[in-house]
Design an enzyme around this catalytic site. Structure first.
Site, PDB file in Angstrom:
ATOM      1  N   ASP A 272     -44.189 -28.261  19.326  1.00 39.91           N
ATOM      2  CA  ASP A 272     -45.085 -27.181  18.965  1.00 39.91           C
ATOM      3  C   ASP A 272     -45.620 -27.556  17.435  1.00 39.91           C
ATOM      4  O   ASP A 272     -45.096 -28.062  16.696  1.00 39.91           O
ATOM      5  CB  ASP A 272     -44.013 -25.783  18.546  1.00 39.91           C
ATOM      6  CG  ASP A 272     -44.708 -24.642  18.245  1.00 39.91           C
ATOM      7  OD1 ASP A 272     -45.316 -24.235  18.881  1.00 39.91           O
ATOM      8  OD2 ASP A 272     -44.558 -24.385  16.955  1.00 39.91           O
ATOM      9  N   GLU A 305     -48.898 -29.661  21.127  1.00 37.34           N
ATOM     10  CA  GLU A 305     -49.747 -28.828  20.457  1.00 37.34           C
ATOM     11  C   GLU A 305     -50.243 -29.159  19.169  1.00 37.34           C
ATOM     12  O   GLU A 305     -49.597 -29.187  18.527  1.00 37.34           O
ATOM     13  CB  GLU A 305     -49.044 -27.430  20.516  1.00 37.34           C
ATOM     14  CG  GLU A 305     -49.942 -26.174  20.396  1.00 37.34           C
ATOM     15  CD  GLU A 305     -49.184 -24.895  19.699  1.00 37.34           C
ATOM     16  OE1 GLU A 305     -50.079 -24.044  19.690  1.00 37.34           O
ATOM     17  OE2 GLU A 305     -48.254 -25.025  19.072  1.00 37.34           O
TER      18      GLU A 305
END
Length: 636
Positions: A272, A305
């Site tokens: 993330d 990401e």
């Protein structure tokens, strides 16, 4: 490392952590556990147990480390006492049965006997991701019940939103507090292992979302005993920045990645907000550690990401990145939205989508209007299409909206959404679905937490203030209607139903959408996925009207591994568009039905998506069917 204690025929796995509580093999009748704890801001540390047994003094071992061996085993509940005062959970706790504010539990990872230990994973190009929230689907056991249907749909990989322990029972999991402890509200560690094991038995990969860029605001005691874990004076949008220049921090998170991949047998990680880590050398180090230390022969995948669009990380170290650029361009074409980050895609969105399909990123060093005009990204056209994860919806793109609107609730016409979905499922980029999307769900997925007191108030009001800049929420009364993240009803409204709807029309509609997804994924599985390794983009052409103006239509082409060509014609506009010529090959998928009849007249209908392949398509399909006798015929 594999262990064969207990049943000699079973495979049991334990990642030997260099910190935390590590059960040792008993050499006598008494069990022993080794404890190791980094507390450079403390002078003395004790281990205290909830059963009122005598505290154990930890021995300073240099460089802020404290060590001890205690006469306890699996099931023991413990905390660390800092300098004779505050007690805290273990930052490397394997389980927190009473939550992040409770004691840590000693876990023996070797207690679970794996049924499908022979599983080696799947090649990346076969991946079809399905993102879900474990809590919203009823915990590990609830997710496990849904696996057979997802495998039958054509999904090949389940991606779990973060499992690390966070405050309360409900939450997205990104406010990480204890990254080694699976969230107790979802089930036990063995139940999580059973979920992964069952998935492997069905041929499904398992991915987990990991958060290495910050800690949450409630329950994080690290600054009290390990202040050097953080970079002094440096803040991120989520709190104090972590100091990845320190090897203790680097090792803590490298071991976390290996822990999920070896002890829990996950097949991949989605990292993330990698841009918020702020340390590309450590990201490469993480990937190197994983590739060096995971068993030979296993397919293990790492996905980013990364707001920075750092193509260099995809060249050698990471399998893929979530392609936000492609999503934003498609979303603008489907909804006409132009606020927030969509502002960077309102100018010529069809050309931006064309670039994203054949080059990956839209922003490859150009100035971005939502980044204060600063350059964003790196050239990515040399990367294979499988370096990018394509999606129409995910937890961010739904849940970060004020009311958690699904795309189907925002899109004017279901036919337009079906056309975009066909592109998603048949593009050579790796597709990602969000839970219940395959049923045409309109149910919202809202932002939910389980904070109390002042923090709950701050989260609720802070979220409402975030939307003040959007035209629809300029009125304070309208902002007040944004759901309270801490209200249990917000979580309930975001949880898909456990059973089919009672209404026959609703059941029929869900089945129709599911059949559409399954049909396209059957084509992908049989005709596209086996030829994606070493595939490359050819080019994309934006179609124009009679006046030479851009329409909302394009044709994109890719070269497959065997030299054949995949072509996709997409029209997300309200009007039919003239085709300069029909692509070569055999139509393998079309929406709406019989769109090929209009194509023969060199017209691409409104809200249409048609895919062609060159070569002996039927022969290839027959070959695949012989190799996989249970597979279905391709086509809608």
């Amino acid at each position: 490392m594999p262990s064969s204690t207990h049943d000699p025929r079973a495979r049991r796995y334990m990642h030997c952590l260099p910190f935390g509580a590590q059960p040792a093999s008993a050499t006598s009748a008494q069990q022993q556990t080794r404890f190791r704890f980094w507390a450079p801001s403390c002078h003395a540390v004790q281990i205290v147990f909830d059963d009122a047994s005598e505290a154990v003094e930890m021995t300073p071992a240099g460089n802020g480390w404290f060590e001890a061996q205690a006469p306890c085993g699996a099931g023991a509940l413990y905390r660390y006492r800092l300098d004779g005062g505050q007690t805290v959970p273990d930052p490397a706790s394997r389980y927190q049965p009473q939550g992040v504010h409770g004691p840590s539990e000693v876990i023996d990872p070797r207690s679970y006997a794996w049924r499908h230990a022979q599983w080696q994973g799947r090649p990346w190009e076969e991946t079809v991701l399905y993102e879900l929230h474990v809590g919203a689907l009823g915990g590990y056991r609830g997710v496990e019940k849904r696996l057979p249907a997802l495998a039958e749909l054509g999904v090949t990989a389940i991606e779990l939103m973060p499992l690390n322990d966070y405050p309360g029972e409900r939450g997205w999991g990104y406010d990480v507090i204890l990254p080694y402890a699976p969230h107790a509200a979802y089930g036990t560690p063995d139940e999580l292992k059973a979920l992964v094991d069952t998935a492997h038995g069905l041929g499904l990969q398992m991915f987990v979302d990991v958060v290495y860029n910050h800690f949450g605001p409630d329950g994080n005691w690290l600054p009290h005993y390990a202040k050097p874990f953080f970079r002094e004076g440096v803040r991120t949008p989520w709190g104090d920045a972590l100091d990845f220049d320190r090897f203790e921090v680097r090792d803590f998170f490298c071991d976390n990645a290996l822990y999920w991949l070896t002890e829990y047998r996950f097949d991949g990680l989605r990292i993330d907000a990698a841009h918020a880590i702020g340390n590309e050398p450590w990201l490469r180090e993480l990937a190197d550690q994983v590739h060096a230390r995971v068993e030979n022969g296993r397919h293990v995948h790492l996905v980013l990401e990364n707001e920075h669009n750092a193509a260099n990380l995809l060249e050698t170290h990471f399998d893929a990145q979530w392609n936000d650029d492609a999503h934003h361009a498609i979303h603008v074409l489907l909804t006409g939205e132009s606020e927030g980050y969509y502002r960077a895609f309102t100018d010529e969105p069809i050309r931006k989508l064309a670039r994203a399909l054949v080059e990956g990123f839209v922003y490859q060093g150009e100035p971005s209007p939502v980044h204060d005009g600063r350059p964003r990204g790196e050239p990515s056209g040399h990367l294979p299409p499988t370096s990018f994860v394509l999606f129409l919806q995910n937890h961010d793109q739904i849940g970060n909206r004020a009311f958690g609107d699904r795309l189907r609730a925002l899109c004017d016409d279901d036919d337009a959404l079906r056309a975009a979905t066909a592109l998603l499922l048949l593009s050579p980029q790796i597709p990602l679905l969000f839970m219940d999307e395959e049923h045409g769900s309109k149910q919202p997925f809202q932002f939910f937490t389980d904070y109390t007191g002042d923090l709950a108030d701050a989260v609720r009001e802070g979220r409402r203030r975030e939307f003040a800049a959007f035209g629809a929420f300029s009125d304070p009364a309208r902002r007040a209607q944004i759901p309270d993240p801490n209200d249990p009803r917000t979580f309930a409204a975001s949880s898909p139903p456990a059973s089919e709807p009672a209404s026959e029309p609703e059941r029929s509609e869900r089945l129709e959408w599911m059949h559409f997804y399954k049909s396209a994924l059957t084509v992908r599985t049989r005709l596209l996925a086996p030829r994606l390794r070493h595939a490359s983009a050819d080019h994309a052409t934006v179609l124009v009207d009679d006046a030479g103006r851009d329409t909302a239509a394009l044709i994109a082409r890719w070269k497959l591994a065997d030299g054949e060509t995949l072509s996709i014609a997409l029209n997300l506009g309200r009007d039919d568009v003239s085709l300069p010529q029909q692509p070569d090959g055999t139509v393998v998928f079309e929406t709406p039905p019989r769109a090929r009849d209009r194509i023969d007249a060199q017209v691409l209908p409104r809200y249409a998506c048609v895919a062609w392949m060159t070569g002996d398509v039927q022969g290839y399909a027959n070959h695949y069917a012989r190799q996989h006798p249970s597979s279905e015929e391709p086509g809608p």
